[in-house]
Design a protein around this motif. Structure first.
Motif, PDB file in Angstrom:
ATOM      1  N   ILE A 280       0.844  -1.204   0.000  1.00 23.83           N
ATOM      2  CA  ILE A 280       0.000   0.000   0.000  1.00 23.83           C
ATOM      3  C   ILE A 280       0.875   1.249   0.000  1.00 23.83           C
TER       4      ILE A 280
ATOM      5  N   VAL B  67       2.750   1.933  -3.432  1.00 29.20           N
ATOM      6  CA  VAL B  67       1.901   2.569  -4.443  1.00 29.20           C
ATOM      7  C   VAL B  67       1.627   4.023  -4.074  1.00 29.20           C
ATOM      8  N   TYR B  68       1.354   4.275  -2.798  1.00 32.57           N
ATOM      9  CA  TYR B  68       1.033   5.649  -2.384  1.00 32.57           C
ATOM     10  C   TYR B  68       2.248   6.562  -2.538  1.00 32.57           C
TER      11      TYR B  68
ATOM     12  N   ASN C   8      -4.134   2.171  -2.361  1.00 31.17           N
ATOM     13  CA  ASN C   8      -4.432   0.899  -3.023  1.00 31.17           C
ATOM     14  C   ASN C   8      -5.293   0.030  -2.110  1.00 31.17           C
TER      15      ASN C   8
ATOM     16  N   GLN D 223      -5.117  -4.414  -2.148  1.00 32.30           N
ATOM     17  CA  GLN D 223      -3.942  -5.167  -1.733  1.00 32.30           C
ATOM     18  C   GLN D 223      -4.295  -6.489  -1.054  1.00 32.30           C
TER      19      GLN D 223
ATOM     20  N   GLY E 189       0.582  -6.967 -11.493  1.00 34.63           N
ATOM     21  CA  GLY E 189       0.636  -5.596 -11.005  1.00 34.63           C
ATOM     22  C   GLY E 189       0.830  -4.597 -12.133  1.00 34.63           C
TER      23      GLY E 189
ATOM     24  N   GLU F 264      -2.018  -1.600 -13.458  1.00 30.40           N
ATOM     25  CA  GLU F 264      -1.733  -0.187 -13.693  1.00 30.40           C
ATOM     26  C   GLU F 264      -1.998   0.199 -15.146  1.00 30.40           C
TER      27      GLU F 264
ATOM     28  N   LEU G 121      -5.697   1.494 -14.002  1.00 31.83           N
ATOM     29  CA  LEU G 121      -5.381   2.770 -13.356  1.00 31.83           C
ATOM     30  C   LEU G 121      -4.987   3.852 -14.348  1.00 31.83           C
TER      31      LEU G 121
ATOM     32  N   THR H 279      -9.856   0.747  -7.236  1.00 31.78           N
ATOM     33  CA  THR H 279      -9.102  -0.291  -6.519  1.00 31.78           C
ATOM     34  C   THR H 279     -10.004  -1.055  -5.551  1.00 31.78           C
TER      35      THR H 279
ATOM     36  N   GLU I  81     -10.807  -5.064  -5.544  1.00 31.89           N
ATOM     37  CA  GLU I  81     -10.749  -5.893  -4.331  1.00 31.89           C
ATOM     38  C   GLU I  81     -12.003  -6.751  -4.204  1.00 31.89           C
TER      39      GLU I  81
ATOM     40  N   TRP J 186       3.340  -0.747  -8.710  1.00 29.22           N
ATOM     41  CA  TRP J 186       2.247  -1.720  -8.629  1.00 29.22           C
ATOM     42  C   TRP J 186       2.787  -3.146  -8.730  1.00 29.22           C
TER      43      TRP J 186
END
Length: 295
Positions: free
Chosen positions: A27, A30-31, A38, A41, A78, A82, A86, A101, A105, A194
């Protein structure tokens, strides 16, 4: 006061917290790169565990090779998340990308058990079941190995962010427009983040899958990971280590000391309480950077 019990609860809780922290590290990765929370995750960790089990049982390869293949495939997953999802949200409000996201999930949480079957899958990675004695303290061997491996992977993540690639990723996090102007491929840096997040999630999913089996409940690791990421600071990888220890010990002590008094259930409350208290008292977490904007 039984200090031996407190010691066992604290040590085992700290090790479990490190295993939670490995999910949180994705997390934060990505941030730190994209400024995006994210929320997929947990399901990505579940997907990595399912994929490892499928490769090991379906192809009949040794577990070590199955894990390596799953890590490579999940890195590609991953990148694809993206690239196909994304990147299409460029120019849209950030909240829409976060909801995407969350939708991913929820979709994976329902899709993967439907594809692989709802029954719990056994994932044996070769960790003996016998406990380890540290003096008079009893330590769970699976969580001991899992905590050590998790701490190692998180430390490697820290090293990556101090490498040349990490400099590019931090630059993208600070200012994407300025990064573009000096020739940094912003999309590539975010895609790599990602991919690395999917790898850390897969390692965690395999470790947890080896202790409790592989099923949809692995996706619930998201709640623990969010508590750790928020407490440590969403843009601080070292904060993940510290917050993981705090959350793990708090959860273990609550389970061992409070559950007998109230009849159980405190384990699921600790993470939620930590999230609420952190947001109310210290929104940027213990080690997160405060972003001050002039109005």
């Amino acid at each position: 006061m039984d200090y031996l019990l407190l010691g066992e609860l604290a040590i085992n809780g700290a090790l479990v917290g490190l295993m939670y922290a490995l999910v949180a590290a994705g997390i934060v990765l990505v941030y730190k790169t994209s400024g995006l929370a994210n929320l997929a995750q947990g399901a990505i960790a579940m997907m990595g565990a399912y994929l490892t089990w499928a490769v090991a049982t379906g192809l009949g390869v040794p577990m070590a090779l199955a894990i390596v293949l799953a890590l490579v495939m999940m890195f590609v997953v991953g990148l694809l998340i993206e690239r196909l999802a994304l990147r299409r949200m460029a120019g849209q409000p950030v909240i829409m990308a976060i909801m995407l996201t969350l939708g991913l999930e929820i979709m994976l949480r329902g899709l993967l058990p439907g594809v692989f079957g709802a029954a719990v899958k056994r994932l044996d990675i070769g960790i003996p079941q016998a406990p380890v004695f540290v003096g008079e303290l009893l330590v769970n061997r699976a969580t001991l190995y899992g905590g050590i491996i998790s701490a190692g992977v998180i430390l490697v993540s820290m090293l990556i962010f101090n490498s040349r690639l990490g400099v590019f990723m931090r630059a993208v996090s600070d200012d994407q427009t300025a990064s573009w102007s000096v020739g940094i491929r912003v999309e590539r840096a975010i895609a790599v983040a990602w991919g690395l997040a999917a790898v850390t999630a897969t390692v965690s999913g395999v470790l947890w899958g080896s202790t409790q089996g592989v099923d949809w409940s692995l996706s619930l690791l998201l709640i623990k990971a969010l508590a750790i990421a928020i407490l440590g600071g969403l843009d601080s990888i070292p904060g993940v280590l510290v917050a993981g220890l705090i959350v793990g010990v708090a959860e273990s002590l609550a389970t061992g000391l409070i559950d007998p008094l109230v009849g159980g259930g405190t384990r699921d409350i600790v993470a939620s309480v930590i999230i609420l208290l952190t947001l109310l008292l210290k929104p940027h977490g213990l080690f997160g950077r405060e972003h001050i904007e002039r109005v």
